[in-house]
Design a protein around this motif. Sequence first.
Motif, short mmCIF file in Angstrom:
data_model
loop_
_atom_site.label_atom_id
_atom_site.label_comp_id
_atom_site.label_asym_id
_atom_site.label_seq_id
_atom_site.Cartn_x
_atom_site.Cartn_y
_atom_site.Cartn_z
N LYS A 7 30.40 0.05 48.19
CA LYS A 7 30.82 -1.06 47.35
C LYS A 7 32.33 -1.23 47.49
O LYS A 7 33.08 -0.26 47.42
CB LYS A 7 30.44 -0.74 45.90
CG LYS A 7 30.74 -1.86 44.94
CD LYS A 7 30.31 -1.48 43.55
CE LYS A 7 30.70 -2.60 42.61
NZ LYS A 7 30.45 -2.26 41.22
N GLN A 9 36.17 -1.84 46.63
CA GLN A 9 37.01 -1.52 45.48
C GLN A 9 38.22 -2.45 45.50
O GLN A 9 38.64 -2.90 46.57
CB GLN A 9 37.48 -0.07 45.57
CG GLN A 9 36.36 0.94 45.56
CD GLN A 9 35.55 0.89 44.27
OE1 GLN A 9 36.10 0.92 43.18
NE2 GLN A 9 34.23 0.79 44.41
N PRO A 10 38.79 -2.77 44.34
CA PRO A 10 39.99 -3.62 44.33
C PRO A 10 41.05 -3.07 45.30
O PRO A 10 41.29 -1.87 45.36
CB PRO A 10 40.45 -3.55 42.88
CG PRO A 10 39.18 -3.33 42.10
CD PRO A 10 38.37 -2.39 42.99
N TYR A 27 39.74 -7.70 48.58
CA TYR A 27 38.88 -7.62 47.41
C TYR A 27 39.73 -7.45 46.15
O TYR A 27 40.58 -6.57 46.07
CB TYR A 27 37.88 -6.46 47.54
CG TYR A 27 36.82 -6.51 46.49
CD1 TYR A 27 35.80 -7.46 46.55
CD2 TYR A 27 36.83 -5.64 45.42
CE1 TYR A 27 34.83 -7.53 45.58
CE2 TYR A 27 35.86 -5.69 44.43
CZ TYR A 27 34.86 -6.64 44.51
OH TYR A 27 33.89 -6.72 43.53
N GLY A 29 38.19 -7.49 42.90
CA GLY A 29 37.37 -6.95 41.82
C GLY A 29 36.44 -8.02 41.26
O GLY A 29 36.62 -9.22 41.50
N ASN A 30 35.41 -7.58 40.55
CA ASN A 30 34.45 -8.48 39.91
C ASN A 30 33.83 -9.49 40.87
O ASN A 30 33.52 -10.62 40.47
CB ASN A 30 35.08 -9.21 38.72
CG ASN A 30 35.54 -8.24 37.65
OD1 ASN A 30 34.85 -7.27 37.34
ND2 ASN A 30 36.73 -8.46 37.13
N GLY A 31 33.68 -9.12 42.13
CA GLY A 31 33.05 -10.00 43.12
C GLY A 31 33.98 -10.99 43.78
O GLY A 31 33.56 -11.76 44.65
N TYR A 32 35.27 -10.99 43.43
CA TYR A 32 36.23 -11.96 43.96
C TYR A 32 37.10 -11.37 45.07
O TYR A 32 37.42 -10.19 45.07
CB TYR A 32 37.15 -12.47 42.86
CG TYR A 32 36.49 -13.48 41.97
CD1 TYR A 32 36.54 -14.85 42.27
CD2 TYR A 32 35.79 -13.09 40.84
CE1 TYR A 32 35.92 -15.79 41.45
CE2 TYR A 32 35.16 -14.01 40.02
CZ TYR A 32 35.22 -15.35 40.33
OH TYR A 32 34.59 -16.26 39.54
N LEU A 62 34.69 -16.20 45.10
CA LEU A 62 33.69 -15.15 45.16
C LEU A 62 33.45 -14.72 46.61
O LEU A 62 33.34 -15.58 47.50
CB LEU A 62 32.37 -15.62 44.55
CG LEU A 62 32.35 -15.75 43.03
CD1 LEU A 62 31.10 -16.47 42.57
CD2 LEU A 62 32.45 -14.36 42.39
#
Length: 158
Positions: A7, A9-10, A27, A29-32, A62
């Motif tokens: 997954k 990570q920010p 990336y 965070g939160n899918g953005y 996104l």
Amino acid sequence: MGQDNCKPQPGDIIEIDRPYYQHWALYMGNGYVIHVTDKGDASILGSMASVQTPWPKVKKELLMKVAGCDKWRVNNKYDRNWSPRPVKEIIQVAEKCIDMEVHYAVNSINCEHFFIRLRYGLAVYVLDKDADGDTAAAVIGAVFAGAVAVAAMVLSKM
């Protein structure tokens, strides 16, 4: 499609496999993610159009919208050579870049270089690639005056 086995990570750099090239993003965070694209609204077409304009815009969207059906992965390939900035700092600088127009040249100052600058705080120029496509050599410095200027602009707004 998704990415390979972990997954994001920010602060992670995302590599998106387009049919004829790689598109890069960071990336948040939160899918953005943020990515360098044209000034229009269509992300999929926009990333292709950014190759054609010298002053594309940084957008926050996104990841699933930006990647579409294309395969993507986390690619922090320089972590073995350089330490990334602290995640909080990467995200702070990245947030200040949103809606900024940045200089773009497909063969010299492209979206990959932009996100390397954000993650590591370095201007990186790839000189050579080995058979696996990993960077074999790089030069750090003011090779890309435009990239350094953009970075200076972003940092001065902090």
